[in-house]
Every structure is written in C-alpha cells, then in structure tokens.
Write a protein that holds these residues in place. Structure first.
Motif, PDB file in Angstrom:
ATOM      1  N   TYR A   1       0.857  -1.184   0.000  1.00 19.97           N
ATOM      2  CA  TYR A   1       0.000   0.000   0.000  1.00 19.97           C
ATOM      3  C   TYR A   1       0.897   1.239   0.000  1.00 19.97           C
ATOM      4  O   TYR A   1       1.760   1.384   0.870  1.00 19.97           O
ATOM      5  CB  TYR A   1      -0.912   0.011   1.221  1.00 19.97           C
TER       6      TYR A   1
ATOM      7  N   LEU B   1      -9.198  -3.795  -1.277  1.00 15.91           N
ATOM      8  CA  LEU B   1     -10.046  -2.690  -0.831  1.00 15.91           C
ATOM      9  C   LEU B   1     -10.270  -2.731   0.682  1.00 15.91           C
ATOM     10  O   LEU B   1     -10.375  -1.687   1.335  1.00 15.91           O
ATOM     11  CB  LEU B   1     -11.391  -2.750  -1.570  1.00 15.91           C
TER      12      LEU B   1
ATOM     13  N   VAL C   1      -7.894  -0.628   2.528  1.00 18.59           N
ATOM     14  CA  VAL C   1      -7.790   0.782   2.165  1.00 18.59           C
ATOM     15  C   VAL C   1      -8.224   1.691   3.310  1.00 18.59           C
ATOM     16  O   VAL C   1      -7.551   2.691   3.623  1.00 18.59           O
ATOM     17  CB  VAL C   1      -8.612   1.079   0.888  1.00 18.59           C
TER      18      VAL C   1
ATOM     19  N   ALA D   1      -1.951  -1.259  -3.830  1.00 14.96           N
ATOM     20  CA  ALA D   1      -2.955  -0.207  -3.652  1.00 14.96           C
ATOM     21  C   ALA D   1      -2.242   1.135  -3.606  1.00 14.96           C
ATOM     22  O   ALA D   1      -1.246   1.286  -2.884  1.00 14.96           O
ATOM     23  CB  ALA D   1      -3.744  -0.429  -2.366  1.00 14.96           C
TER      24      ALA D   1
ATOM     25  N   ILE E   1     -14.696   5.656  -0.291  1.00 19.97           N
ATOM     26  CA  ILE E   1     -13.585   5.346  -1.198  1.00 19.97           C
ATOM     27  C   ILE E   1     -14.049   5.409  -2.644  1.00 19.97           C
ATOM     28  O   ILE E   1     -15.049   4.764  -3.015  1.00 19.97           O
ATOM     29  CB  ILE E   1     -13.041   3.927  -0.897  1.00 19.97           C
TER      30      ILE E   1
ATOM     31  N   ALA F   1      -5.712   4.227   5.090  1.00 17.75           N
ATOM     32  CA  ALA F   1      -5.984   5.659   4.955  1.00 17.75           C
ATOM     33  C   ALA F   1      -5.948   6.350   6.314  1.00 17.75           C
ATOM     34  O   ALA F   1      -5.444   7.478   6.444  1.00 17.75           O
ATOM     35  CB  ALA F   1      -7.348   5.870   4.290  1.00 17.75           C
TER      36      ALA F   1
ATOM     37  N   TYR G   1      -8.635   5.349  -4.550  1.00 17.77           N
ATOM     38  CA  TYR G   1      -7.915   4.073  -4.472  1.00 17.77           C
ATOM     39  C   TYR G   1      -7.732   3.516  -5.871  1.00 17.77           C
ATOM     40  O   TYR G   1      -8.694   3.247  -6.565  1.00 17.77           O
ATOM     41  CB  TYR G   1      -8.703   3.109  -3.577  1.00 17.77           C
TER      42      TYR G   1
ATOM     43  N   MET H   1     -13.127   4.246  -6.244  1.00 21.03           N
ATOM     44  CA  MET H   1     -12.298   3.233  -6.894  1.00 21.03           C
ATOM     45  C   MET H   1     -11.942   3.710  -8.303  1.00 21.03           C
ATOM     46  O   MET H   1     -12.768   3.675  -9.218  1.00 21.03           O
ATOM     47  CB  MET H   1     -13.028   1.892  -6.896  1.00 21.03           C
TER      48      MET H   1
ATOM     49  N   LEU I   1      -3.032   5.135  -2.867  1.00 17.82           N
ATOM     50  CA  LEU I   1      -4.057   6.002  -2.286  1.00 17.82           C
ATOM     51  C   LEU I   1      -3.668   7.469  -2.363  1.00 17.82           C
ATOM     52  O   LEU I   1      -2.489   7.820  -2.279  1.00 17.82           O
ATOM     53  CB  LEU I   1      -4.299   5.637  -0.822  1.00 17.82           C
TER      54      LEU I   1
END
Length: 366
Positions: free
Chosen positions: A19, A98, A101, A62, A122, A105, A76, A124, A64
């Motif tokens: 991430y 997900l 996420v 991922a 979120i 975050a 994301y 996507m 972000l």
C-alpha cells in the motif's frame, strides 16, 4: 545504490499487497510501473528479488491519495503486478485489497479517526465506483484484532463491513454487457455479468466437472484451460472489454449446485490461475447472477430469490463468501436493479517501512 519508498504491507481479505501513497510514487505511469515491478520482483515466477509472494493473490498494489470529490475521503487505484511478466494492470478493481484501504488511509493520516468507528468513503479509480468501509477505531486508533472470521484466512480479526454503491456495469458499461441473460460461445451457455467485476458464469457440468475439484486439479487440466480461455477471449470482446488476451478480466467462474450448505458453489479462473477462494467483487457478480432470470447461475441454485433483501452464501475452495444484496425487478432481465451489495472482510497491517528498489530504476523517473 538503492532508493527507499515508504509503504505498508497489508493483508486485505484473502489477498496481500503493498500500500502506497500516490505522492511517494512517480506520477508518470510507465515510471511508476517500473518501480512497482522492481518492488515486487517481477518478472520471476518466485519473485525472489522482491516483496511479491509468487502468486497473483499476493502480488497486488494499492495506491491512495486524498480525494477532492464531494462526499469522498480517498481515491484508491488498484494495480495487479503480474508475477512472471513485466506487466502492471489497472484493468480491474480488487475488493480484497479494498478491505485494507480504510485502515491504511487512517494510519497514513488521510482520514481522521473517530471513536468507536470510522466510515471511510472510497472512490475506486479503476472503475469509477464508490464504496464505504467501516473501520473499528476505539480511542481513535485502528483496531485489527476481533472476532470476525472469513474463510481463506486463519484466525479472527476486526470486521471491516463494506457497502458498494453504483457498481453495476462499472467496467463493461452495463450490468449485462451483452444485453442477454445467456450467450453461447464454443457451444457452451454462459452468463456475462458485471456488478463490480466482469465475470463469465459457466456451468461446471458443461465441462464434465463435478464442481468440487481443487484449484490444483483444474490448473493441471490443459484441455479445460484451453477451452476456458477460448470462451474468455470471445466473451471479453462481447462484454465491451476489447481484446482481453493480455488483460486480467473477465474472470471465469464455474458454478455448480451447493455442496456444503451454501447457495451456489464456485471455482474461478482469475483468469489463468484458479482462485483459492473467490474475489470479493467476483462473488458479488456471481450472487447477482443468482437472481437474474434464466441465467446459468439461477439454473443451478436450490431456490429462486425474488425482490427484497437476500443473503447469499457463495461456496469456494476454502469455504464460504457471504454477500448481502437488495434487489428489485427480479421478475425480468431488463428490470433487474441491484439497490445494495455489501459484504464482510477483515484486514491486518503486517509491516510498515520502506521498500527498496534499485537506484537505476528510480533514476529513470522523469
């Protein structure tokens, strides 16, 4: 010399990946992909020189960033880093990654934590759909331990319920991208559906299968794999996905009658390996097919679901996946409306620090 890039390693659902904050990666797509390939150790079947786990489910990323969209907290972007090829794909979402996420975050300071829970909205990026993840944050800190259990992951953890919004047709432009409940390719009836993930639903019996074969057994069946891929290439074109020969969508889900007390049994090609479970959004698409009149899935389920709220237990090689849905207009294909799709996942922060990539890779960043 090497370059250090801040990141976290997290388990999201039944997947695992790196991430990143978008601000810590190159803005140029080609340069970013080169960095991620080096970080994961691709292309190499073992990914021995990187952080990848030598399997598609553990070679995920991922990315972000804070969102400027009204009502949205974070954006994301999911990236699938191919294990044995120098390829990074943004052609799909990943509902398992997900699940991590929201916690990431909050940990990264993109979202302020509440008490006792924090809802993280979120966007996507891959498909333009949105989701809301509810994260337990007693005392303003992410809680990872808990009593929630999901098949495919040992032990228990804090629950991360996820509600999906407006995901029908998010990749293909329509819930039924071909306009049909049933299509035929190579003499096999299929249902092409996209409720968050493009999926081709096939009856396992049409391939001479029981439906309870192990992933290893299916992967070792070269004739089966060739037949599945032939149908996938044809279906992809009809699903508005173009040439999918180098894409990771659509997924191919073989369905059969429930074998362990659920509603429907699945074995899913993702697309060239067989999933040890089933993808989050893939399970939503399969569950949706169960309420679609005349679909391949509806023909194998034990009972037909009508309008209202439903809870589907989707069986997979390592257990069950529970999908909660609210549908209307299920009497006819052209009136079917999925008003809500929700599911339960868990996540865990495994490590945070810096991933190292050769300086020669970073130096090529424009």
């Amino acid at each position: 010399m090497q370059t250090a890039i801040p990141c976290s390693v997290m388990r999201g659902g039944t997947s695992k990946g790196l991430y990143f904050l978008a601000s810590d990666l190159p803005a140029d797509t080609q340069a970013r992909d080169a960095v991620l390939l080096a970080a994961m150790g691709s292309p190499d079947t073992r990914q021995i020189d990187g952080m990848g786990g030598a399997h598609p489910l553990t070679s995920k990323v991922a990315v972000l960033s804070p969102s400027q969209r009204e009502g949205i907290d974070v954006e994301y972007l999911f990236l699938q880093v191919v294990v044995d090829k120098a390829e990074v794909s943004d052609a799909q979402n990943c509902g398992n990654i997900l699940a991590g996420v929201g916690p990431f975050a909050i940990e990264a300071g993109l979202v302020s934590a509440g008490d006792p829970v924090t809802d993280v909205s979120i966007y996507m990026v891959n498909t333009g759909a949105t989701a809301v993840a509810r994260v337990e944050t007693p005392g303003g800190r992410v809680k990872y331990d808990g009593d929630a259990r999901i098949d495919g992951v040992p032990g228990t953890a804090a629950p991360v319920p996820i509600d999906f919004r407006d995901i029908a047709g998010s990749s293909c432009g329509a819930l039924l991208p071909t306009g049909n409940a049933v299509d035929e390719f190579d003499g096999v009836e299929v249902t092409c559906i996209d409720n968050g993930m493009p999926v081709v639903v096939l009856n396992a019996a049409d391939f001479g299968l029981r439906g309870d074969e192990s992933p290893a057994e299916l992967e070792a069946n070269d004739v089966l794999r060739q037949r599945i891929e032939s149908i996938r290439l044809q279906a992809g074109s009809h699903m508005n996905l173009g040439d999918v020969s180098a894409k990771t969508v659509p997924k191919m889900s073989l369905v059969s009658a429930a074998a362990a007390g659920g509603d429907i049994n699945t074995r899913t090609f993702i697309p060239h390996r067989v999933h040890e479970a089933i993808g989050v959004l893939g399970s939503v698409s399969v569950a949706t097919a169960c309420v679609l009149p005349g679909s391949v899935a509806q023909k194998v389920i034990a009972s037909r679901a009508g309008d209202g709220e439903h809870r589907f237990e989707v069986e997979h090689p390592t257990g069950f996946f529970t999908v909660e849905m609210e549908v209307a207009g299920s009497d006819a294909m052209d009136t079917l409306e999925v008003r809500r799709a929700a599911l339960l996942r868990t996540a865990r922060l495994l490590m945070r620090g810096e991933v190292m990539v050769p300086a020669s890779v970073w130096e090529r960043v424009p």
